[in-house]
Design a protein around this motif. Structure first.
Motif, short mmCIF file in Angstrom:
data_model
loop_
_atom_site.label_atom_id
_atom_site.label_comp_id
_atom_site.label_asym_id
_atom_site.label_seq_id
_atom_site.Cartn_x
_atom_site.Cartn_y
_atom_site.Cartn_z
N GLY A 1 -1.05 -12.84 51.47
CA GLY A 1 -2.02 -11.57 51.17
C GLY A 1 -1.19 -10.46 50.25
N ILE A 2 0.01 -11.17 50.04
CA ILE A 2 0.92 -10.00 49.13
C ILE A 2 1.24 -10.55 47.92
CG2 ILE A 2 1.98 -8.77 51.26
CD1 ILE A 2 4.07 -10.67 51.15
N GLY A 3 0.45 -11.18 47.15
CA GLY A 3 0.76 -11.68 45.82
C GLY A 3 0.77 -10.54 44.81
N GLY A 4 1.69 -10.82 43.68
CA GLY A 4 1.82 -9.75 42.82
C GLY A 4 3.37 -9.78 42.36
N CYS A 5 4.09 -9.96 42.88
CA CYS A 5 5.57 -10.19 42.40
C CYS A 5 6.09 -11.44 42.41
CB CYS A 5 6.38 -9.00 43.16
SG CYS A 5 5.92 -7.29 42.87
N GLU A 6 5.46 -12.33 42.27
CA GLU A 6 6.00 -13.68 42.15
C GLU A 6 6.68 -14.10 40.81
OE1 GLU A 6 1.81 -14.24 44.18
OE2 GLU A 6 2.91 -13.06 42.80
N ASP A 7 6.34 -13.39 39.89
CA ASP A 7 7.28 -13.39 38.62
C ASP A 7 8.63 -12.95 38.93
OD1 ASP A 7 5.99 -10.92 38.87
OD2 ASP A 7 5.63 -10.68 37.18
N GLU B 1 -9.09 -4.01 37.02
CA GLU B 1 -9.16 -5.22 37.63
C GLU B 1 -7.88 -6.27 37.82
OE1 GLU B 1 -12.07 -6.21 39.13
OE2 GLU B 1 -12.75 -4.06 38.46
N SER B 2 -6.86 -5.77 37.22
CA SER B 2 -5.56 -6.21 37.10
C SER B 2 -4.72 -6.49 38.51
CB SER B 2 -4.55 -5.75 36.29
OG SER B 2 -4.00 -4.42 36.51
N MET B 3 -3.94 -7.50 38.70
CA MET B 3 -3.35 -7.43 40.10
C MET B 3 -2.62 -6.35 40.37
SD MET B 3 -0.99 -10.65 41.29
CE MET B 3 -2.42 -11.72 41.41
N SER B 4 -1.96 -5.82 39.33
CA SER B 4 -1.02 -4.74 39.59
C SER B 4 -1.65 -3.30 39.76
CB SER B 4 -0.10 -4.44 38.13
OG SER B 4 -0.78 -4.04 37.14
N ALA B 5 -2.89 -3.45 39.63
CA ALA B 5 -3.74 -2.23 39.88
C ALA B 5 -3.66 -1.99 41.48
CB ALA B 5 -4.96 -2.21 39.45
N ASP B 6 -3.58 -2.98 42.15
CA ASP B 6 -3.71 -2.81 43.84
C ASP B 6 -2.11 -2.34 44.28
OD1 ASP B 6 -3.41 -3.28 46.54
OD2 ASP B 6 -4.73 -4.93 46.49
N LYS B 7 -2.01 -1.07 44.39
CA LYS B 7 -0.47 -0.51 44.55
C LYS B 7 0.08 -0.95 45.71
CE LYS B 7 -1.35 3.69 41.67
NZ LYS B 7 -2.50 3.31 41.10
N SER B 8 -0.94 -0.97 46.71
CA SER B 8 -0.11 -1.22 48.27
C SER B 8 0.29 -2.79 48.10
CB SER B 8 -1.42 -1.08 49.33
OG SER B 8 -0.78 -1.40 50.52
N ARG B 9 -0.44 -3.44 47.71
CA ARG B 9 0.02 -4.97 47.54
C ARG B 9 1.13 -5.15 46.97
NH1 ARG B 9 -4.49 -9.08 45.52
NH2 ARG B 9 -3.72 -8.01 43.48
N MET B 10 1.19 -4.44 45.72
CA MET B 10 2.24 -4.88 44.87
C MET B 10 3.58 -4.22 45.57
SD MET B 10 1.57 -6.29 41.85
CE MET B 10 2.89 -5.64 40.81
N ALA B 11 3.42 -2.96 46.19
CA ALA B 11 4.70 -2.76 47.03
C ALA B 11 5.11 -3.61 48.06
CB ALA B 11 4.22 -1.24 47.66
N ARG B 12 4.02 -4.05 48.69
CA ARG B 12 4.56 -4.70 49.81
C ARG B 12 5.10 -6.29 49.19
NH1 ARG B 12 -0.30 -6.21 52.47
NH2 ARG B 12 -1.51 -5.05 51.03
N SER B 13 4.45 -6.65 48.17
CA SER B 13 5.08 -7.77 47.53
C SER B 13 6.41 -7.77 46.94
CB SER B 13 4.08 -8.39 46.39
OG SER B 13 4.59 -9.44 45.87
N LEU B 14 6.84 -6.62 46.18
CA LEU B 14 8.06 -6.25 45.90
C LEU B 14 9.34 -6.23 47.12
CD1 LEU B 14 9.98 -6.00 43.58
CD2 LEU B 14 9.48 -3.47 44.12
#
Length: 374
Positions: A189-195, A223-236
């Motif tokens: 549930g923390i997809g976003g920084c796989e790249d 609607e972009s994945m990067s718009a979910d700030k919390s998930r992007m932070a946890r992913s990074l």
């Protein structure tokens, strides 16, 4: 690049992997930016990742008039799995990745291939810089102008040069060495920084070239994945820690800088969401690894709160003036040769860049010495 070299380069086939999930709003523009590439030897693989809108019909429309396009349909498994499916379906020796809402300048593939192909196979990838674009395709601002080449692992861990998944092209040898994208982040549930994870694993084994031009239009929308700030932070944060765990030889200085940099990003996202418990946790980590940076953040928070109070008081006395409309340009109207500006900050300084560059060079020299001794 000599004319003879360019003519030879034109026959080299490049796979373009485009994961698409419910991408109807932007997919046509994205595909057109691929079709318009000056380098024509392309293998275009669109992975329809379980879309429930008319993404499939848009793909079929373009495929009907362009034999280079192939559509692979799967159940929805996330962007990392979709990219891996596209990699497996392709056959080219070079693979470029493009998200279904982003854009490429027409010379993107030509410039990337011209930069990477002549280099020895120890150079596994090349990246370009980007402009941020909005839902209508207007450039809102440029991404960072900072770039580095060669052995960039330590610098990239701290500075994160690429910034998105649509500005990175690799040799297939990279896939053979490190595998594809890590789909476990999406499962957690923390997809976003796989790249970023993929770029770091590439940099652990290969040198990386750069084309320091704004050739990518990185689209930001609700609607972009990067718009979910919390998930992007946890992913990074997760990507960062997994990289540190994989590389126990990292100098303590680099580890501290990497953690401070990652938590600085996380703090800004959590604070924007007013998720103060998580923001406070990140601030504690920043203080642990960079006390001066933490003090600077606290000072800015106090100043920001004071400024907001002052603006509220002034707004009662004077009416709000209409804001001037900014003169944005469409991404396709931008000149890629115009240098991007920005990138330095109070943390990511020139002095830090130089010190990390020295560490990257020392690691490269150590590897070369070990190879000669073997």
């Amino acid at each position: 690049m000599k004319e003879m070299d360019m003519s030879t380069m034109s026959g080299i086939r490049v796979a373009v992997v485009i994961p698409a999930h419910n991408a109807r709003d932007y997919l046509a523009q994205t595909l057109q930016s691929v079709i318009d590439q000056t380098h024509k030897a392309l293998e275009i693989v669109i992975v329809d990742d379980g879309s429930t809108d008319n993404t499939t019909s848009i793909c079929r429309h373009f495929a009907a008039s362009d034999p280079r396009i192939r559509i692979v349909s799967t159940e929805n498994r996330g962007v990392a799995s979709a990219r891996n499916t596209g990699i497996e379906a392709s056959k080219s020796d070079y693979i470029a990745f493009l998200d279904a809402d982003d854009l490429w300048h027409p010379t993107y593939i030509e410039r990337m291939l011209s930069a990477l192909h002549p280099l020895p196979e120890t150079w596994g990838a090349v990246y370009a810089l980007h402009h941020f674009i909005d839902a209508q395709g207007y450039c809102t601002r440029s991404g960072s102008s900072l770039s580095a080449r060669g052995n960039i692992f330590n610098r990239h861990l701290v500075f994160r040069f690429v910034g998105n998944g649509s500005g990175f092209m690799v040799r297939r040898a990279v896939i053979d060495k490190i595998g594809g994208y890590d789909s476990s982040y999406a499962m957690q549930g923390i997809g976003g920084c796989e790249d970023f994870d993929f770029e770091l694993r590439t940099a652990e084994h290969f040198k990386i070239e750069t084309v320091p031009l704004g050739l990518v239009g990185y689209r930001i929308h609700s609607e972009s994945m990067s718009a979910d700030k919390s998930r992007m932070a946890r992913s990074l944060l997760s990507v960062n820690e997994q990289c540190i765990a994989r590389n126990p030889q990292l100098p303590t200085f680099v580890v501290n800088c990497a953690r401070a940099s990652a938590h600085l990003y996380a703090f800004s996202r959590f604070a924007a969401l007013k998720d103060w418990p998580r923001a406070a946790t990140s601030l504690k980590h920043i203080y642990r690894h960079s006390p001066m940076l933490a003090s600077d953040i606290i000072f800015k928070l106090i100043r920001s709160k004071a400024n907001r109070a002052a603006r509220r008081a002034l707004s009662k006395a004077w009416p709000v003036r209409e804001q001037k409309q900014q003169n944005f340009r469409k991404f396709e109207e931008t000149d890629p040769l115009v240098p991007l500006v920005g990138g330095w900050s109070r943390f990511r300084t020139k002095a830090l860049f130089r010190r990390l560059s020295e560490i990257d060079r020392s690691g490269e020299c150590s590897a070369a010495t070990s190879s000669q001794e073997a």
